[in-house]
Design an enzyme around this catalytic site. Structure first.
Site, PDB file in Angstrom:
ATOM      1  N   HIS A   1       0.822  -1.214   0.000  1.00 41.79           N
ATOM      2  CA  HIS A   1       0.000   0.000   0.000  1.00 41.79           C
ATOM      3  C   HIS A   1       0.852   1.258   0.000  1.00 41.79           C
ATOM      4  O   HIS A   1       1.242   1.755   1.066  1.00 41.79           O
ATOM      5  CB  HIS A   1      -0.927  -0.022   1.219  1.00 41.79           C
ATOM      6  CG  HIS A   1      -1.884  -1.168   1.200  1.00 41.79           C
ATOM      7  ND1 HIS A   1      -1.516  -2.447   1.566  1.00 41.79           N
ATOM      8  CD2 HIS A   1      -3.186  -1.252   0.813  1.00 41.79           C
ATOM      9  CE1 HIS A   1      -2.556  -3.268   1.430  1.00 41.79           C
ATOM     10  NE2 HIS A   1      -3.576  -2.571   0.978  1.00 41.79           N
TER      11      HIS A   1
ATOM     12  N   HIS B   1      -3.904   4.027  -3.133  1.00 39.94           N
ATOM     13  CA  HIS B   1      -4.042   3.238  -1.901  1.00 39.94           C
ATOM     14  C   HIS B   1      -3.303   1.908  -1.935  1.00 39.94           C
ATOM     15  O   HIS B   1      -2.438   1.649  -1.098  1.00 39.94           O
ATOM     16  CB  HIS B   1      -5.530   2.991  -1.597  1.00 39.94           C
ATOM     17  CG  HIS B   1      -5.773   2.017  -0.481  1.00 39.94           C
ATOM     18  ND1 HIS B   1      -5.576   2.349   0.842  1.00 39.94           N
ATOM     19  CD2 HIS B   1      -6.183   0.716  -0.487  1.00 39.94           C
ATOM     20  CE1 HIS B   1      -5.856   1.300   1.598  1.00 39.94           C
ATOM     21  NE2 HIS B   1      -6.223   0.297   0.820  1.00 39.94           N
TER      22      HIS B   1
ATOM     23  N   GLU C   1     -18.895  -4.829  23.063  1.00 37.61           N
ATOM     24  CA  GLU C   1     -18.201  -6.110  23.075  1.00 37.61           C
ATOM     25  C   GLU C   1     -16.940  -6.104  22.224  1.00 37.61           C
ATOM     26  O   GLU C   1     -15.898  -6.623  22.623  1.00 37.61           O
ATOM     27  CB  GLU C   1     -19.134  -7.235  22.608  1.00 37.61           C
ATOM     28  CG  GLU C   1     -20.317  -7.496  23.530  1.00 37.61           C
ATOM     29  CD  GLU C   1     -21.477  -6.532  23.311  1.00 37.61           C
ATOM     30  OE1 GLU C   1     -21.429  -5.731  22.350  1.00 37.61           O
ATOM     31  OE2 GLU C   1     -22.447  -6.574  24.083  1.00 37.61           O
TER      32      GLU C   1
ATOM     33  N   HIS D   1     -30.836 -14.313  21.844  1.00 35.53           N
ATOM     34  CA  HIS D   1     -29.873 -14.454  22.932  1.00 35.53           C
ATOM     35  C   HIS D   1     -29.354 -15.886  23.077  1.00 35.53           C
ATOM     36  O   HIS D   1     -28.589 -16.174  23.999  1.00 35.53           O
ATOM     37  CB  HIS D   1     -30.500 -14.009  24.257  1.00 35.53           C
ATOM     38  CG  HIS D   1     -30.662 -12.521  24.376  1.00 35.53           C
ATOM     39  ND1 HIS D   1     -31.274 -11.758  23.409  1.00 35.53           N
ATOM     40  CD2 HIS D   1     -30.276 -11.650  25.351  1.00 35.53           C
ATOM     41  CE1 HIS D   1     -31.262 -10.489  23.787  1.00 35.53           C
ATOM     42  NE2 HIS D   1     -30.667 -10.397  24.954  1.00 35.53           N
TER      43      HIS D   1
END
Lengths: 665, 665
Positions: A26, A260, A407, A469
């Site tokens: 890069h 990039h 999380e 869940h």
């Protein structure tokens, strides 16, 4: 050309040459951000390249890991163990200069980065570790821990949710030892950042509790150094230094998204050198550049020498603390803790998650550098250290981290804490929500960091909270992650074994703890440490093996009783940790799972994929391969046939009538 | 008591009674946020409870899904198909009132929520869908799509990175049809939010491009209604309405984190009623309350009637557009697209990801409502629709979404787009980074949304980018996710089959596409649609089956040639999609993998867990069970023994000398 500018151009060219040679890498960030990396290593950071692991060094995390070539060039220039030949081997197999920086592979790389945003959270973790250790060990006269954490983040890093989560927490915790440098070039892979990103960055980070400054042009070295110095001296808040750069600076692709990730050709490099007005032979560094940066090397060595003297005096005046300090950084508490855990007896008459809590309370007695927390679920997972206080801006000495409902940041921050050294760390949430942090858990595994993931609510059997869940595929996903041990215990011995295994390894351990109580037979910790073992042997001649984990051990034992009544010799194997069992020697494996017994049933309230390797095409897996539902635990058990009756029926189906007749004789 | 206040208290009590009866649920939010939910359904939103799927309805997403009881109470009160008996069955198995709201199970639930933060991103997706459809179908005279999207989010939702990612994009896209209501009660499970969250919320969201207002007390209904009305009328920016609430309002636990998830007892409910000064029989609604909300019901019906008239006029004046509109909402393009894909012939001489690109260009001809994009990697994954423009605030008609480097939001926004209806959507990034969005992909699966995940860079064989970018455990993780089809194609027919399968299903499909070219035999699309098929049959008597996917098909074919030379009859089975194959009838399965052939080798550059169920304990899996490394693709192939030579050696090891002798006869 000014020697600083020359040094920066040297970094640029060394980086571009690596990429050209590897035909991969890069160039954009390497050309744009070279002044930042140079200024950090030359003027801002305290470290010693000759002793890369010097404890009180400043840390630099390249969150924009695709800038690896630039980092390697800087590590070479400033005297780390990265030779020109390493640069020439950029991205080659068996080299130290991996495509994205890998901690442990290359000295001076503080964190493996590449998956965007996580490096920012790693840096926050390091800043937390530094604050906690400083509050533990520094005295009025001795500031033995007072380093800073620098992190270079690109647009991509700051767009990722994980960096927001971590920086919001950093603001809350007033981590003034943290400096985030935003390489702002207004370009991402798809084009201008404006197509998806148009925040008022200054305002946003001020709202998060940061001190924010801006450098209008990275090539204005005085301004850059000045703003970084201000950030370095901050004493109340974390800092964000926005540095405007040009992607692909100096190349024919300057300012374009094409800069990039596309290597420059030899011809393009000629154009670049022309534009930079910089003559340079490939992979060579002019002597005056080496001489110049050598000044910094000497300063660095002096810096560490002074610190060593300070530490010597500290030792003389605070022997107890000093020894604790040494021991903490040498992971010196694990052995003693293991010995004590081996002796620990826990009541089996409590939910499995509560056993985890009990072990944590035991561990804190032996491991003073234990620190950890949850994503806002400690009342529910029970993963906290009673009476050891909350880590907050008013109390960096607290051992309980409140990550907030974040999380992913939790896992990546834990990685940072672990990378920093000196601390033993754990995190916790529900197993279903490990999905939110999987990308961070993967990095724990890749970097081989001994982090404990204390995950509760481990199956559909949690009941009423419903399908969102209830984990199903999470167990296999974590088991399939390399360098990761997953423990799903059925009794206190197996819980203890899980903790011991964690302390005994340099890899992450996932403890999957049922919310509920399980009636299982008592067993020995040392059996559990083999990964799988015979929990209960039938009396009749062995015909069938039941393999179970956690909450399914109970029903397997019940089924065994019924099967034995029918004369089917049945063994129950508890398999708390496959990763360990799979590494046992063939003799042990064959003892537990004899080849001749091909009638095997595995039972686990999770994806059945985990068990085919043990039961083979002749065997059966009673698992959960669909999403759960709301209902009581008992209803869910029936819905998924996680019952002793179903085990018995399944077993019956494996025998021919003739076989059964023979058994009954 | 004012009738509005009485209605709100009715919602409160109905919710608390559900939770008490179920002995499980979350009273805190139900008591605190009742005024918000009431005001939305009573005064702000346009919908018709008698036709819950009315296209131009406003959407309400309860991102704080633990407030399910409150939502069900409101759905009941405002006339949706939720009876008192449904409320009484809260959280029971087979009921429609699941622990957390489930879309598809209960009419009026616009999205399944519970895993925090994702509902916010769903809402952003709905707002995007609405803008795109409005720009496609509205004319100067007919605004047939002009609905609004409301989302109730708690502290937890806004702490999660996914909501930040989505809201940053919403600000960038100036989605003025989006109203986020922040239920701000300063409390989370672990205590005061201040322990981990201390942002200047107003300032932050202004920085993201939102119009921000605040209601100081949710119980000030005039203020609440006024601020929500201002937000509703916004025409330039998305809105955030911060509403200060008290968790557990009116109960003895008001203001405490203990109010969050602990059911109130019958006695506590007595105290609550006292505090609210509200007499109420369990699960009863006073007639005056029903009468009052009936006014709104009638307005609603009239609202839809007016829209239907508008649509009728629209049909008369814009027949072409009208038919496209109808067809879009009826998924009416899939069949024609499938027929055309079945006929499509693609050059096999290109990288697999490029084949995906080619199919997308074909699809856009048949599916005018195709919309999708990538997490800033379209130049690399090739997942874009050429010439169909970028979706931006200046061009809501663009079909290419620029999600930014925000994988989790991408998945959750795609869920929202799909939930809205009228559009067919895809997302894309590298397979390794599916980890970042797994939590969103799981919700696609749970809600059975037909989203295409176009994931490239599918194995360690990507080479130089190194271990951080090389997937290992991702394939098994996605395969183990219920309701999810994973395709890993080896040639153009299998790529096409993957797209057909996606169009032919109501579940998510994951297309895992190699970055590189693969030399494989041509095959039929209809074979590939069986999930697994005989790609190449050997000439000798069948002794061995090689099962492979994607890039490993090529080396399996090479190995077959060598094995056949030795006389080993070898079949190569290509298995692009296990989920489909596993559902084939036994006859077909036995034809492809005859039981008598137990010598089987599976080869895939991913975790070996995927294949044990096919090869059994006698067979072998050649997989990747460790992290990769930087190097060339060829070097990685050798490192992991993903070579035809290794397949041949492995095969040899499965035969005894005697068997070999017999073969050679």
């Amino acid at each position: 050309m000014d020697i600083k500018q020359k040094s920066i151009n040297t970094l640029r060219l060394l980086s571009i040459e690596q990429i050209e040679k590897a035909s991969s890498g890069h160039p954009g960030i390497a050309l744009g951000a070279a002044p930042i990396v140079f200024t950090l290593y030359n003027s801002i950071m305290n470290y010693n390249a000759k002793n890369a692991n010097f404890i009180n060094r400043d840390r630099f995390v390249l969150s924009a890991g695709h800038g690896s070539a630039l980092l390697y060039s800087a590590l070479h220039l400033f005297g780390f163990k990265v030779n020109i030949s390493d640069l020439q081997a950029f991205r080659s197999i068996n080299g130290i200069t991996a495509g994205h920086p890998e901690h442990g592979l290359c000295e001076g790389v503080e964190a493996s980065t590449g998956p965007l945003g996580q490096g920012v959270a790693n840096a926050v973790g390091m800043a937390i570790a530094s604050k906690h250790l400083a509050s533990t060990f520094n005295t009025k006269d001795y500031q033995i821990i007072n380093n800073k954490i620098y992190c270079l983040a690109g647009d991509g890093c700051l767009m990722e949710g994980v960096s927001y989560e971590a920086l919001s927490l950093a603001g809350n915790l007033a981590l003034d030892n943290l400096v985030i440098i935003y390489d702002s070039n207004d370009i991402t892979l798809e084009g201008s950042t404006s197509i998806s990103f148009s925040e008022d960055t200054r305002k946003k980070y001020e709202a998060l509790g940061f001190d924010v400054t801006q450098v209008a042009d990275a090539n204005n070295l005085d301004d850059l150094e000045q703003k970084l110095t201000i950030a370095k001296k901050q004493t109340k808040k974390p800092s964000l230094v926005i540095v405007k750069t040009k992607i692909g600076y100096g190349s024919h692709l300057e300012g374009s998204n094409n800069a990039h990730g596309k290597p420059l050709t030899k011809k393009d490099i000629g154009v670049l050198k022309n534009n930079l007005n910089f003559d340079h032979k490939a992979f060579e560094v002019d002597e005056d550049v080496y001489q110049y940066v050598n000044l910094k090397r000497k300063q660095n060595e002096k810096y560490e020498n002074n610190w060593n003297k300070l530490l010597k005096d500290y030792e003389n005046e605070n022997l107890g603390l000093f020894e604790q300090f040494k021991k903490s950084f040498a992971n010196g508490y694990d052995l003693e803790a293991i010995e004590n855990l081996e002796k620990l007896k826990l009541d089996d008459d409590m939910p499995i998650r509560n056993m985890g809590f009990e072990v944590l309370q035991e561990l804190k007695l032996y491991i003073p550098n234990l620190i950890g927390g949850t994503a806002d679920v400690s009342p529910s997972t029970k993963a906290y250290l009673e009476d050891l206080g909350s880590f907050s801006k008013k109390n960096y000495n607290g051992h309980n981290l409140h990550f907030g409902i974040r999380e992913h940041a939790m896992a990546s921050i834990a990685n940072g804490i672990s990378l920093y050294g000196g601390l033993k760390t754990f995190t916790s949430t529900y197993l279903a929500f490990s999905d939110y942090m999987k990308a961070g858990m993967r990095m724990s595994a890749l970097m081989k960091l001994p982090i404990l993931y204390f995950l509760t609510h481990d199956s559909v059997l949690i009941g009423e909270d419903g399908a969102t869940h209830q984990p199903v595929e999470q167990l296999i996903s974590l088991r399939a992650t390399p360098n990761t041990k997953v423990f799903r215990p059925c009794n206190s011995s197996e819980v203890i074994a899980g903790f011991i295994s964690w302390l005994d390894t340099v890899e992450p351990t996932v403890l999957v703890l049922a919310k509920q109580k399980i009636n299982a037979i008592k067993s020995e910790v040392k059996s559990a440490l083999r990964g799988a073992y015979i929990l209960s042997e039938g009396k009749s001649k062995l015909e069938l093996i039941l393999i179970a984990t956690g909450s399914e051990v109970e029903i397997s034992l019940e089924a065994q009783i019924q099967l034995e009544k029918m004369g089917v010799g049945t063994r129950v194997v508890s398999m708390p940790c496959m990763e360990i069992f799979d590494k046992e020697d063939e003799k042990y494996i064959n003892k537990i799972l004899p080849k001749r017994i091909t009638k095997r049933i595995a039972i686990e309230a999770g994806s059945s994929y985990s068990f085919y390797k043990y039961v083979g095409t002749n065997g059966k897996v009673i698992g959960v391969d669909d999403f759960g539902a709301s209902g009581t635990s008992e209803e869910l058990r029936k819905m998924f046939n996680l019952t002793s009756e179903n085990i018995v029926e399944t077993a019956k189906g494996m025998f021919t009538k003739k076989e059964f007749k023979n058994i009954k004789k």
